[in-house]
Motif scaffolding. Structure first.
Motif, PDB file in Angstrom:
ATOM      1  N   THR A   1      38.210  40.858  36.516  1.00  0.00           N
ATOM      2  CA  THR A   1      36.909  40.809  37.626  1.00  0.00           C
ATOM      3  C   THR A   1      36.976  39.005  38.458  1.00  0.00           C
ATOM      4  O   THR A   1      37.089  38.365  37.016  1.00  0.00           O
TER       5      THR A   1
ATOM      6  N   THR B   1      35.663  37.639  41.022  1.00  0.00           N
ATOM      7  CA  THR B   1      33.870  37.077  41.471  1.00  0.00           C
ATOM      8  C   THR B   1      34.034  37.519  43.163  1.00  0.00           C
ATOM      9  O   THR B   1      31.730  37.046  43.329  1.00  0.00           O
ATOM     10  N   GLY B   2      34.443  38.206  43.622  1.00  0.00           N
ATOM     11  CA  GLY B   2      33.508  38.654  44.835  1.00  0.00           C
ATOM     12  C   GLY B   2      34.954  39.096  45.659  1.00  0.00           C
ATOM     13  O   GLY B   2      34.395  39.812  47.359  1.00  0.00           O
ATOM     14  N   GLY B   3      35.690  38.864  45.430  1.00  0.00           N
ATOM     15  CA  GLY B   3      37.305  39.071  46.243  1.00  0.00           C
ATOM     16  C   GLY B   3      37.501  37.811  47.663  1.00  0.00           C
ATOM     17  O   GLY B   3      38.610  37.957  48.339  1.00  0.00           O
TER      18      GLY B   3
ATOM     19  N   GLN C   1      39.481  43.918  39.803  1.00  0.00           N
ATOM     20  CA  GLN C   1      38.453  44.397  40.957  1.00  0.00           C
ATOM     21  C   GLN C   1      38.081  43.195  41.099  1.00  0.00           C
ATOM     22  O   GLN C   1      37.546  42.217  39.962  1.00  0.00           O
ATOM     23  N   SER C   2      37.666  43.022  41.743  1.00  0.00           N
ATOM     24  CA  SER C   2      37.378  42.074  42.780  1.00  0.00           C
ATOM     25  C   SER C   2      37.480  40.375  42.839  1.00  0.00           C
ATOM     26  O   SER C   2      37.240  39.488  43.058  1.00  0.00           O
TER      27      SER C   2
ATOM     28  N   ASN D   1      38.088  47.522  44.804  1.00  0.00           N
ATOM     29  CA  ASN D   1      36.889  46.638  45.194  1.00  0.00           C
ATOM     30  C   ASN D   1      37.604  44.479  45.531  1.00  0.00           C
ATOM     31  O   ASN D   1      37.119  44.468  45.094  1.00  0.00           O
ATOM     32  N   ASN D   2      38.464  44.694  46.123  1.00  0.00           N
ATOM     33  CA  ASN D   2      39.646  43.695  46.243  1.00  0.00           C
ATOM     34  C   ASN D   2      39.503  43.705  47.708  1.00  0.00           C
ATOM     35  O   ASN D   2      39.387  44.527  48.471  1.00  0.00           O
TER      36      ASN D   2
ATOM     37  N   SER E   1      33.575  47.052  33.841  1.00  0.00           N
ATOM     38  CA  SER E   1      33.083  46.089  33.307  1.00  0.00           C
ATOM     39  C   SER E   1      33.567  44.684  32.387  1.00  0.00           C
ATOM     40  O   SER E   1      33.098  44.239  31.493  1.00  0.00           O
TER      41      SER E   1
END
Length: 198
Positions: free
Chosen positions: A37, A39-41, A64-65, A93-94, A182
């Motif tokens: 994971t 930190t937000g993409g 993701q992200s 979610n990327n 997660s």
């Protein structure tokens, strides 16, 4: 020396601002059961898995992200299935789910059409902001039997230049993986003859 098979199994790596797993000049590698994971993409060059002239097998991972979930460069050909069984990776979610450049021919799922029953990819590649898949500079990517977030998939989530081709049909009507899990912190780099470094 003789290449050694390396397995990266069942790790949780989160809060990544660079690269979760980097594979360079190596093919005999299994990346399985990992939760990666970012930190937000939005970070420049934040990748879940980055392949540079490498062809690992990815099974059952949740990526993701990141700015790019799976980044393939310089004739990398990662395989996201297990023979005739699915790969069951979740890439969501990327900004971009999967990006292939410079002759990288990822196998996100391939149904041979002959022999034993073949499940194809069984991957869930969806809810990526800009593209689920982007191909540039001579890439041919097979992506049979994957979930793209809708059936039929939104084709504006696929990008390919005139030298590349994405084979995404047949696609799955529902998500075979039901989402993901997660994770927690770190980064791995794999290079031929260099091993693994934290």
């Amino acid at each position: 020396g003789t290449p050694t098979t390396i397995n990266i199994l069942n790790n949780t790596i989160s809060g990544v601002t660079g690269v979760g797993v980097s594979v360079q000049n190596y093919s005999d590698l299994l990346i399985q059961g990992n939760a990666l994971t970012g930190t937000g993409g939005g970070e420049l060059q934040a990748y879940g898995v980055s392949c540079n002239a490498a062809s690992p097998r990815l099974l059952g991972n949740n990526i993701q992200s990141f700015s790019i979930g799976l980044n393939c460069l310089n004739q990398s050909s990662p395989i996201l299935e297990n023979g005739t069984a699915g790969g069951n990776n979740v890439i969501k979610n990327n900004d971009i789910g999967v990006s292939c450049d410079n002759g990288s021919n990822a196998v996100l799922g391939l149904i041979s059409g002959s022999g034993p029953p073949d499940d194809g990819g069984q991957n869930s590649i969806f809810n990526n902001t800009t593209y689920n898949v982007r191909l540039t500079n001579g890439c041919n990517v097979y992506a049979h039997n994957n979930w793209w977030g809708a059936a039929p998939p939104a084709t504006d989530k696929f990008s390919q230049d005139e030298t590349s081709k994405l084979y995404y049909e047949p696609y799955l009507p529902t998500d075979p993986n039901g989402g993901g899990s997660s994770p927690i912190g770190g980064s791995l780099i794999v290079e031929r003859d260099a091993g693994i470094s934290p």
